[in-house]
Write an enzyme that holds these catalytic residues in place. Sequence first.
Site, mmCIF file in Angstrom:
data_model
loop_
_atom_site.group_PDB
_atom_site.id
_atom_site.type_symbol
_atom_site.label_atom_id
_atom_site.label_comp_id
_atom_site.label_asym_id
_atom_site.label_seq_id
_atom_site.Cartn_x
_atom_site.Cartn_y
_atom_site.Cartn_z
ATOM 1 N N GLU A 184 -5.997 7.010 -1.193
ATOM 2 C CA GLU A 184 -5.915 5.828 -0.335
ATOM 3 C C GLU A 184 -6.565 4.612 -1.006
ATOM 4 O OE1 GLU A 184 -4.195 5.368 2.149
ATOM 5 O OE2 GLU A 184 -3.716 7.361 2.913
ATOM 6 N N HIS A 236 0.829 -1.207 0.000
ATOM 7 C CA HIS A 236 0.000 0.000 0.000
ATOM 8 C C HIS A 236 0.864 1.258 0.000
ATOM 9 C CE1 HIS A 236 -3.457 2.551 1.400
ATOM 10 N NE2 HIS A 236 -2.470 3.214 1.990
ATOM 11 N N GLU A 237 1.883 1.280 0.859
ATOM 12 C CA GLU A 237 2.727 2.471 0.952
ATOM 13 C C GLU A 237 3.579 2.665 -0.311
ATOM 14 O OE1 GLU A 237 2.432 4.749 3.237
ATOM 15 O OE2 GLU A 237 0.876 3.534 4.173
ATOM 16 N N HIS A 278 1.640 4.255 -3.088
ATOM 17 C CA HIS A 278 1.562 5.718 -3.054
ATOM 18 C C HIS A 278 2.703 6.330 -3.873
ATOM 19 C CE1 HIS A 278 -1.756 6.601 -0.415
ATOM 20 N NE2 HIS A 278 -1.258 5.928 0.610
#
Length: 263
Positions: free
Chosen positions: A184, A122-123, A126
């Site tokens: 997100e 997920h990070e 980004h």
Amino acid sequence: MLKRLFFLLPLAVLAACTTSPLGRSQLQLFSDTDLSQMGLAAYDDIRKKQPTDANPAANAYVRCVADAITAVLPGNGQSWQVTLFRDDSANAFALPGGKIGVNSGLLKVATNQDQLATVVGHEVAHVLARHSGERLSNQAVVDTGLQAAQAISGSMSPAKQQLMGLLGVGAQVGVLLPFSRTQESEADLLGLDLMARAGFDPRQSVALWQNMERASGGGPPAFLSTHPSPGGRIEALQNRLPQALELYQQARAQGRKPACRAP
């Protein structure tokens, strides 16, 4: 320099519209080189202020998961540095320039390699989607001066705190400027694909977010404070699971079978 940027900004905005990996329109006024320089400076600043965790087994475990994720990034040629910070909060971040930070508290909530890969994926998503650059660009339009872009050096001024927050590491410096819910949600889906391509079981993403919600004691934890609602995010992940499972099966067939051992 700033005066010239002020006059050129309207033209730059028109010329700087790009598309995210999921097809969403973005404003990107900063080059990859600019973002990498800011990310590296922010990471160095965090390393000076935040204690690291010296546990060899925990560090090896986090690096194993992160290395597997970054190995499947498009056009992979960048080396990524991974740091385990001694912090009880269940949090992590990734920065342009190839930097990943994981808090030791996350290992208590992400109970296996697949769940940890959910957060790391997920990070990193980004960064892949250039969300930091998008936020900096949007802020630059508001400021009409790009002052924040020059604030990374020197003491922890309000402008520097703002820039750190826009890059995605505000929690470490006392200011939290969260990614938007759209960003997100995009990172959730991109991260799911990344972990699956790396050979991690994407079905564990649902369990991870359930763990996060339970760990909050009934209220949204800091990591989830501005994310989509737990129910909405889990539904979106489940809707994408068939595609992610295909990627997972392909990865396993190609020999990507991470065996990262939790400490």
